[in-house]
Design a protein around this motif. Structure first.
Motif, PDB file in Angstrom:
ATOM      1  N   ILE A 122       0.842  -1.201   0.000  1.00 35.07           N
ATOM      2  CA  ILE A 122       0.000   0.000   0.000  1.00 35.07           C
ATOM      3  C   ILE A 122       0.879   1.253   0.000  1.00 35.07           C
ATOM      4  O   ILE A 122       0.649   2.178  -0.788  1.00 35.07           O
ATOM      5  N   TYR A 123       1.895   1.279   0.858  1.00 35.70           N
ATOM      6  CA  TYR A 123       2.807   2.424   0.895  1.00 35.70           C
ATOM      7  C   TYR A 123       3.575   2.563  -0.410  1.00 35.70           C
ATOM      8  O   TYR A 123       3.762   3.674  -0.924  1.00 35.70           O
ATOM      9  N   GLU A 124       4.032   1.454  -0.968  1.00 36.23           N
ATOM     10  CA  GLU A 124       4.769   1.502  -2.241  1.00 36.23           C
ATOM     11  C   GLU A 124       3.900   2.051  -3.370  1.00 36.23           C
ATOM     12  O   GLU A 124       4.359   2.873  -4.171  1.00 36.23           O
ATOM     13  N   MET A 125       2.639   1.604  -3.438  1.00 47.14           N
ATOM     14  CA  MET A 125       1.733   2.103  -4.474  1.00 47.14           C
ATOM     15  C   MET A 125       1.506   3.602  -4.313  1.00 47.14           C
ATOM     16  O   MET A 125       1.492   4.347  -5.296  1.00 47.14           O
ATOM     17  N   ARG A 126       1.348   4.041  -3.059  1.00 43.55           N
ATOM     18  CA  ARG A 126       1.109   5.473  -2.806  1.00 43.55           C
ATOM     19  C   ARG A 126       2.334   6.295  -3.173  1.00 43.55           C
ATOM     20  O   ARG A 126       2.210   7.349  -3.798  1.00 43.55           O
ATOM     21  N   ILE A 127       3.517   5.800  -2.831  1.00 46.92           N
ATOM     22  CA  ILE A 127       4.764   6.501  -3.168  1.00 46.92           C
ATOM     23  C   ILE A 127       4.910   6.614  -4.684  1.00 46.92           C
ATOM     24  O   ILE A 127       5.403   7.629  -5.192  1.00 46.92           O
ATOM     25  N   LYS A 128       4.466   5.601  -5.411  1.00 49.80           N
ATOM     26  CA  LYS A 128       4.537   5.617  -6.874  1.00 49.80           C
ATOM     27  C   LYS A 128       3.488   6.534  -7.497  1.00 49.80           C
ATOM     28  O   LYS A 128       3.439   6.693  -8.703  1.00 49.80           O
ATOM     29  N   GLY A 129       2.629   7.121  -6.658  1.00 52.15           N
ATOM     30  CA  GLY A 129       1.674   8.101  -7.154  1.00 52.15           C
ATOM     31  C   GLY A 129       0.251   7.611  -7.325  1.00 52.15           C
ATOM     32  O   GLY A 129      -0.608   8.359  -7.801  1.00 52.15           O
ATOM     33  N   GLU A 130      -0.032   6.367  -6.954  1.00 52.34           N
ATOM     34  CA  GLU A 130      -1.402   5.883  -7.070  1.00 52.34           C
ATOM     35  C   GLU A 130      -2.281   6.560  -6.020  1.00 52.34           C
ATOM     36  O   GLU A 130      -1.847   6.787  -4.894  1.00 52.34           O
ATOM     37  N   SER A 131      -3.505   6.846  -6.402  1.00 54.13           N
ATOM     38  CA  SER A 131      -4.438   7.470  -5.454  1.00 54.13           C
ATOM     39  C   SER A 131      -4.894   6.443  -4.435  1.00 54.13           C
ATOM     40  O   SER A 131      -4.842   5.233  -4.677  1.00 54.13           O
ATOM     41  N   VAL A 132      -5.345   6.940  -3.306  1.00 52.44           N
ATOM     42  CA  VAL A 132      -5.871   6.052  -2.269  1.00 52.44           C
ATOM     43  C   VAL A 132      -7.068   5.275  -2.820  1.00 52.44           C
ATOM     44  O   VAL A 132      -7.221   4.080  -2.548  1.00 52.44           O
TER      45      VAL A 132
END
Length: 86
Positions: free
Chosen positions: A31-41
């Motif tokens: 979840i943190y990796e996806m968010r860091i890559k710019g994916e929205s919540v």
């Protein structure tokens, strides 16, 4: 009155102590990796729902809220000490 016991996603009880649940911790890291890559919540929550992960299987809306809570709860970022009681 007995206190309500609450064990957050990513943790489990072992011999009376709270320890990291490695399988769930892997999901939290993702979840943190996806968010860091710019994916929205919203995109993260929907993706986890679509993957059929048990914790995220209620509805897409609840899955998004759970992903958001994980991103913003201090215990996952090391800001607070974990307490099993609330």
């Amino acid at each position: 009155m007995m206190e309500k016991r609450y064990i957050p996603f990513g943790y489990r009880m072992e011999n009376g102590k709270t320890v990291i649940n490695e399988e769930e911790a892997g999901i939290i890291r993702r979840i943190y990796e996806m968010r860091i890559k710019g994916e929205s919540v919203t995109a993260i929550g929907k993706k986890l729902y679509d993957e059929g992960l048990t914790f995220f299987s209620d509805t897409k809306e609840k899955s998004v809220k759970k992903a958001s809570a994980i991103l913003y709860k201090g215990i996952y970022a090391g800001e607070k000490r974990l307490s099993c009681y609330s």
